[in-house]
Enzyme design. Structure first.
Site, PDB file in Angstrom:
ATOM      1  N   TYR A  23      15.287  12.212   7.882  1.00 55.25           N
ATOM      2  CA  TYR A  23      14.230  11.206   7.994  1.00 55.25           C
ATOM      3  C   TYR A  23      14.743  10.062   8.856  1.00 55.25           C
ATOM      4  O   TYR A  23      15.861   9.576   8.649  1.00 55.25           O
ATOM      5  CB  TYR A  23      13.867  10.699   6.591  1.00 55.25           C
ATOM      6  N   ASP A  50      22.075   8.232  12.678  1.00 54.96           N
ATOM      7  CA  ASP A  50      21.193   7.381  11.884  1.00 54.96           C
ATOM      8  C   ASP A  50      21.915   7.083  10.576  1.00 54.96           C
ATOM      9  O   ASP A  50      21.946   7.893   9.659  1.00 54.96           O
ATOM     10  CB  ASP A  50      19.846   8.077  11.641  1.00 54.96           C
ATOM     11  N   LYS A  53      19.609  -1.004   5.349  1.00 53.20           N
ATOM     12  CA  LYS A  53      19.923  -0.907   3.920  1.00 53.20           C
ATOM     13  C   LYS A  53      21.157  -1.684   3.427  1.00 53.20           C
ATOM     14  O   LYS A  53      21.090  -2.884   3.251  1.00 53.20           O
ATOM     15  CB  LYS A  53      20.003   0.569   3.534  1.00 53.20           C
TER      16      LYS A  53
HETATM   17  N1  PMP Z   1      16.567   6.346   8.634  1.00 55.66           N
HETATM   18  C1  PMP Z   1      17.005   6.787   7.447  1.00 55.66           C
HETATM   19  C2  PMP Z   1      18.157   7.746   7.407  1.00 55.66           C
HETATM   20  C3  PMP Z   1      16.404   6.349   6.262  1.00 55.66           C
HETATM   21  O1  PMP Z   1      16.845   6.816   5.091  1.00 55.66           O
HETATM   22  C4  PMP Z   1      15.343   5.424   6.342  1.00 55.66           C
HETATM   23  C5  PMP Z   1      14.652   4.890   5.100  1.00 55.66           C
HETATM   24  N2  PMP Z   1      14.812   5.581   3.953  1.00 55.66           N
HETATM   25  C6  PMP Z   1      14.921   4.988   7.604  1.00 55.66           C
HETATM   26  C7  PMP Z   1      15.562   5.469   8.729  1.00 55.66           C
HETATM   27  C8  PMP Z   1      13.809   3.998   7.746  1.00 55.66           C
HETATM   28  O2  PMP Z   1      14.197   2.755   7.276  1.00 55.66           O
HETATM   29  P1  PMP Z   1      13.119   1.671   6.826  1.00 55.66           P
HETATM   30  O3  PMP Z   1      12.490   2.196   5.575  1.00 55.66           O
HETATM   31  O4  PMP Z   1      13.926   0.424   6.603  1.00 55.66           O
HETATM   32  O5  PMP Z   1      12.158   1.510   7.937  1.00 55.66           O
END
Ligand code: PMP
Length: 436
Positions: free
Chosen positions: A143, A246, A274
């Site tokens: 994701y 990511d 995060k």
């Molecule tokens: N990349 C990864 C690996 C994630 O786990 C997430 C959110 N869970 C995102 C991108 C998107 O981040 P955000 O919810 O802060 O937009």
């Protein structure tokens, strides 16, 4: 009986009148009887409106690396915002945070932003601008946020939608994205060297980037095989493709320097969010000098009114300072190991085939087989229904992992050995209750 007590239920009914399904992000919806309304958190705990305490292993889907309401972070933010929060100029605080980040993560340059989705969206643009190519590879079950380009074959896709492993379908995960956008994405099963190599060799001329969650933060913490991650680096080098880690979930969580340190592999671009701000909204795009310097006023856009705002930046400053100077990773590692081992023993005792996946700071539980899942399709062959049952029993008893086993268990620095002991006792009871 659902998880909602009386007061929570009444408040949730009101929320539903105002907010679609009563939640401000779809991932928070557990159904009409189990979606909670939280009053507050402290350290490793959260309380719902009925005053029920949970040991929190969701931690806001990962950001809370120190603990809820962590005093040193809250105080730094409280002080900093007295002088205003948004100026449309660079502040000294931004410089300090970027200096910390480059030191901890061995990246050359950083641009701050606010959310993981913003970071990945910009990383894709930078990769395209740098290479002059338009397509990218992503892996099934990974994701990368809410930007249309990435919303294919994520951990929200039904396995039936993915098609054959040899020729995966680029399965859209949502209505509302233009059909034509799928021409830019190539999806592959994770951890499959052969498919990766043949795809890159055949299509490299079109490929701007490979996006990867080196450790699957959105699918039970399945770990990328070191030889797979190293091969990715090699292939990207050979064909001039940008390797994008990511690290929105792994950054500042699986090691001080995230997945780059964990694998000893440097990506061209890395996205963080995060854990960087212990729950405050702050994110970053970072990477190698030559790649990041593609960003250029008037030529290659990266912008955002709130990028580098004092709230998130002060939180990151305090959080990163603590991560650099206190034994946060060692402590979490020790508690997480004990928890993983305890869970492993309880499941073995109960005669349930299983694997505890991931690493101590973010791990998952795959039931139904003793064979470790290598990718998203494997995870779904497991007994996800039993996991949900156990999770519901845990939540009833005040231990809160996500109800969905794809979401890892996250640990924070505030979690004590006593909390681990209490969790394991409750886990034991919950497994028994779920098997009844
Ligand atoms: N990349 C990864 C690996 C994630 O786990 C997430 C959110 N869970 C995102 C991108 C998107 O981040 P955000 O919810 O802060 O937009």
């Amino acid at each position: 009986m659902g998880l909602q007590g009386k007061i929570t239920k009444a408040s949730y009914e009101k929320a539903k009148k105002l907010i679609p399904h009563g939640v401000n992000s779809n991932f928070r919806f557990w159904g009409d009887d189990d979606t909670l309304i939280v009053s507050h958190g402290e350290g490793a705990y959260v309380w719902d409106l009925d005053g029920k305490r949970y040991i929190d292993y969701r931690l806001g889907f990962g950001p809370i690396i120190l603990g809820h309401g962590y005093p040193a972070v809250v105080e730094r933010v409280g002080e900093a915002i007295k002088g205003g929060v948004t100026f449309a100029w660079t502040t000294s605080l931004e410089i300090q945070v970027c200096e910390r980040l480059t030191r901890m993560c061995h990246v050359d340059k950083v641009r701050l932003t606010n959310t993981g989705s913003e970071a990945t969206m910009h990383a894709l643009r930078i990769a395209r601008a740098y290479t002059g190519r338009e397509k990218f590879i992503k892996f099934e079950g990974h994701y990368h946020g809410q930007c249309d380009y990435f919303m294919f074959s994520t951990a929200s896709s039904s396995p039936a939608a993915l098609g054959s492993r040899r020729a995966p379908i680029r399965a859209p995960v949502t209505s509302g994205i233009p059909t034509g956008i799928n021409q830019y994405v190539i999806v592959l099963p994770f951890n499959d060297l052969e498919r990766l190599e043949e795809t890159i060799e055949a299509q490299w001329g079109d490929l701007a980037a490979v996006f990867v969650e080196p450790l699957m933060g959105n699918c039970a913490g399945i770990v990328g095989k070191p030889e797979f991650i190293k091969k990715l680096r090699e292939l990207c080098d050979k064909f001039g493709i940008m390797l994008v880690f990511d690290e929105v979930k792994t950054g500042f969580r699986i090691a001080k320097g995230g997945a780059q340190e964990f694998y000893d592999v440097r990506a061209d671009l890395v996205t963080y969010a995060k854990a960087m701000g212990n729950g405050f909204p702050i994110a970053a795009i970072a990477g190698k000098e030559n790649v990041m310097m593609v960003i250029e006023p008037g030529a290659m856009a990266h912008g955002g009114t709130y990028s580098g705002n004092v709230v998130g930046t002060a939180a990151a400053d305090a959080t990163l300072e603590i991560l650099e100077n206190e034994p946060v990773f060692e402590t979490i590692q020790q508690r997480g190991k004990a928890l993983m081992k305890g869970i492993d023993d309880i499941l073995a005792e109960a005669g349930l085939p299983h694997v505890v996946t991931g690493v101590p700071s973010m791990f998952g539980i795959s039931l139904g087989s003793a064979k470790a899942p290598q990718e998203y399709r494997d995870y779904h062959k497991g007994d996800t229904e039993l996991y949900e049952k156990i999770s519901l029993e845990l939540n009833r008893r005040g231990v809160q992992p996500d109800s969905d086993g794809r979401e890892p268990w996250f640990l924070c620095y505030a979690l004590s050995n006593e909390d681990v002991g209490e969790t394991l006792n409750i886990f034991n009871d919950s497994v028994k209750a779920a098997m009844r």
